[in-house]
Design an enzyme around this catalytic site. Structure first.
Site, PDB file in Angstrom:
ATOM      1  N   ASP A   1     -10.860  -6.599  -2.954  1.00  0.00           N
ATOM      2  CA  ASP A   1      -9.886  -7.595  -3.872  1.00  0.00           C
ATOM      3  C   ASP A   1      -8.804  -7.797  -2.957  1.00  0.00           C
ATOM      4  O   ASP A   1      -8.237  -9.017  -3.296  1.00  0.00           O
ATOM      5  CB  ASP A   1      -9.235  -6.223  -4.888  1.00  0.00           C
TER       6      ASP A   1
ATOM      7  N   ARG B   1      -7.711 -14.551   0.736  1.00  0.00           N
ATOM      8  CA  ARG B   1      -8.385 -15.726   0.609  1.00  0.00           C
ATOM      9  C   ARG B   1      -7.960 -17.034  -0.414  1.00  0.00           C
ATOM     10  O   ARG B   1      -7.461 -18.055  -0.093  1.00  0.00           O
ATOM     11  CB  ARG B   1      -9.830 -15.626   0.274  1.00  0.00           C
TER      12      ARG B   1
ATOM     13  N   HIS C   1       0.732  -0.921   0.053  1.00  0.00           N
ATOM     14  CA  HIS C   1      -0.049   0.004   0.124  1.00  0.00           C
ATOM     15  C   HIS C   1       0.861   1.114   0.033  1.00  0.00           C
ATOM     16  O   HIS C   1       2.030   1.371   0.469  1.00  0.00           O
ATOM     17  CB  HIS C   1      -0.790  -0.019   1.253  1.00  0.00           C
TER      18      HIS C   1
ATOM     19  N   HIS D   1     -10.322  -0.762  -2.478  1.00  0.00           N
ATOM     20  CA  HIS D   1     -10.406  -2.021  -3.007  1.00  0.00           C
ATOM     21  C   HIS D   1     -10.172  -3.097  -2.058  1.00  0.00           C
ATOM     22  O   HIS D   1      -9.515  -4.252  -2.422  1.00  0.00           O
ATOM     23  CB  HIS D   1      -9.411  -1.921  -4.452  1.00  0.00           C
TER      24      HIS D   1
ATOM     25  N   GLY E   1      -2.927  -2.028  -7.738  1.00  0.00           N
ATOM     26  CA  GLY E   1      -3.874  -2.772  -6.823  1.00  0.00           C
ATOM     27  C   GLY E   1      -5.119  -2.374  -7.417  1.00  0.00           C
ATOM     28  O   GLY E   1      -6.222  -3.148  -7.624  1.00  0.00           O
TER      29      GLY E   1
ATOM     30  N   LYS F   1       5.106   1.625   0.801  1.00  0.00           N
ATOM     31  CA  LYS F   1       6.044   1.376  -0.334  1.00  0.00           C
ATOM     32  C   LYS F   1       7.527   1.516   0.065  1.00  0.00           C
ATOM     33  O   LYS F   1       8.388   0.748  -0.309  1.00  0.00           O
ATOM     34  CB  LYS F   1       5.755   2.220  -1.357  1.00  0.00           C
TER      35      LYS F   1
ATOM     36  N   ASP G   1      -1.256  -1.706   4.684  1.00  0.00           N
ATOM     37  CA  ASP G   1      -1.581  -0.487   5.828  1.00  0.00           C
ATOM     38  C   ASP G   1      -2.599  -0.635   6.505  1.00  0.00           C
ATOM     39  O   ASP G   1      -4.091  -0.458   6.053  1.00  0.00           O
ATOM     40  CB  ASP G   1      -1.397   0.902   4.943  1.00  0.00           C
TER      41      ASP G   1
ATOM     42  N   THR H   1       2.815  -5.124  -8.110  1.00  0.00           N
ATOM     43  CA  THR H   1       1.772  -4.449  -8.749  1.00  0.00           C
ATOM     44  C   THR H   1       2.237  -3.095  -9.064  1.00  0.00           C
ATOM     45  O   THR H   1       3.158  -2.666  -8.726  1.00  0.00           O
ATOM     46  CB  THR H   1       0.626  -3.919  -7.651  1.00  0.00           C
ATOM     47  N   GLY H   2       1.635  -2.239  -9.946  1.00  0.00           N
ATOM     48  CA  GLY H   2       2.291  -0.985 -10.568  1.00  0.00           C
ATOM     49  C   GLY H   2       3.218  -0.286  -9.896  1.00  0.00           C
ATOM     50  O   GLY H   2       4.434  -0.676 -10.169  1.00  0.00           O
ATOM     51  N   THR H   3       2.982   0.820  -9.226  1.00  0.00           N
ATOM     52  CA  THR H   3       4.159   1.594  -8.652  1.00  0.00           C
ATOM     53  C   THR H   3       5.115   0.984  -7.672  1.00  0.00           C
ATOM     54  O   THR H   3       6.474   1.304  -7.827  1.00  0.00           O
ATOM     55  CB  THR H   3       3.459   2.656  -7.977  1.00  0.00           C
ATOM     56  N   THR H   4       4.534   0.046  -7.098  1.00  0.00           N
ATOM     57  CA  THR H   4       5.438  -1.130  -6.108  1.00  0.00           C
ATOM     58  C   THR H   4       6.549  -1.798  -7.026  1.00  0.00           C
ATOM     59  O   THR H   4       7.660  -1.366  -6.929  1.00  0.00           O
ATOM     60  CB  THR H   4       4.666  -1.946  -5.461  1.00  0.00           C
TER      61      THR H   4
ATOM     62  N   ASP I   1      -4.269  -6.526  -7.928  1.00  0.00           N
ATOM     63  CA  ASP I   1      -4.336  -7.618  -6.919  1.00  0.00           C
ATOM     64  C   ASP I   1      -5.031  -8.887  -7.584  1.00  0.00           C
ATOM     65  O   ASP I   1      -4.760 -10.001  -7.403  1.00  0.00           O
ATOM     66  CB  ASP I   1      -5.195  -7.039  -5.615  1.00  0.00           C
TER      67      ASP I   1
END
Length: 137
Positions: A90, A96, A8, A87, A55, A12, A80, A34-37, A60
């Site tokens: 998600d 899960r 989150h 989201h 995400g 980061k 976080d 995921t994206g920016t991470t 996700d």
């Protein structure tokens, strides 16, 4: 081993420091994020990362798809817990899927360090045990 790295926004910097600290271990595996991470890990930790959407835009779920198809073996997800996430459904679905498919998941630095050190020491026999049990069914 395929490893997903997710964080989150407020976490980061933590996942970047984690990726830098464990560069020698992570560099031996296929990394997904995921994206920016993913962009920040590639740039700041000098690791090769396959990037998905961010995400909230479906990243996700893209990682969840890999889990459901047994193409992801570990998830490090620095969440976080003090900030509401739009989201959240998600995120819950991703966690899960980890439970359903017996995928180890760390949602904080303490657990991530335990998992990565076990991985470095090749103490991850759980996957072999699960495969053996599936063949016997």
């Amino acid at each position: 081993m395929n490893i997903a790295l997710i964080a989150h926004d407020k976490k980061k910097d933590d996942i970047i420091r984690f990726s830098q600290k464990y560069h020698s271990v992570l560099s031996k595996h296929e990394l997904f994020a995921t994206g920016t991470t993913g962009m920040r890990i590639a740039d700041e930790a000098d690791l090769k990362v396959t990037r998905f959407q961010s995400g909230p835009l479906g990243g996700d779920q893209q990682i969840g798809s890999k889990i459901a198809n047994e193409e992801m073996h570990m998830v490090v997800f620095f969440r976080d817990p003090l900030t509401a996430q739009p989201h959240e459904p998600d995120i819950s679905a991703l966690l899960r899927l980890c439970d359903v498919h017996q995928i180890p998941v760390a949602t904080n630095l303490a657990m991530a360090e335990i998992m990565i050190q076990a991985l470095d020491h090749k103490d991850f026999e759980w996957k072999n045990i699960i495969e053996k049990n599936r063949k016997q069914e």
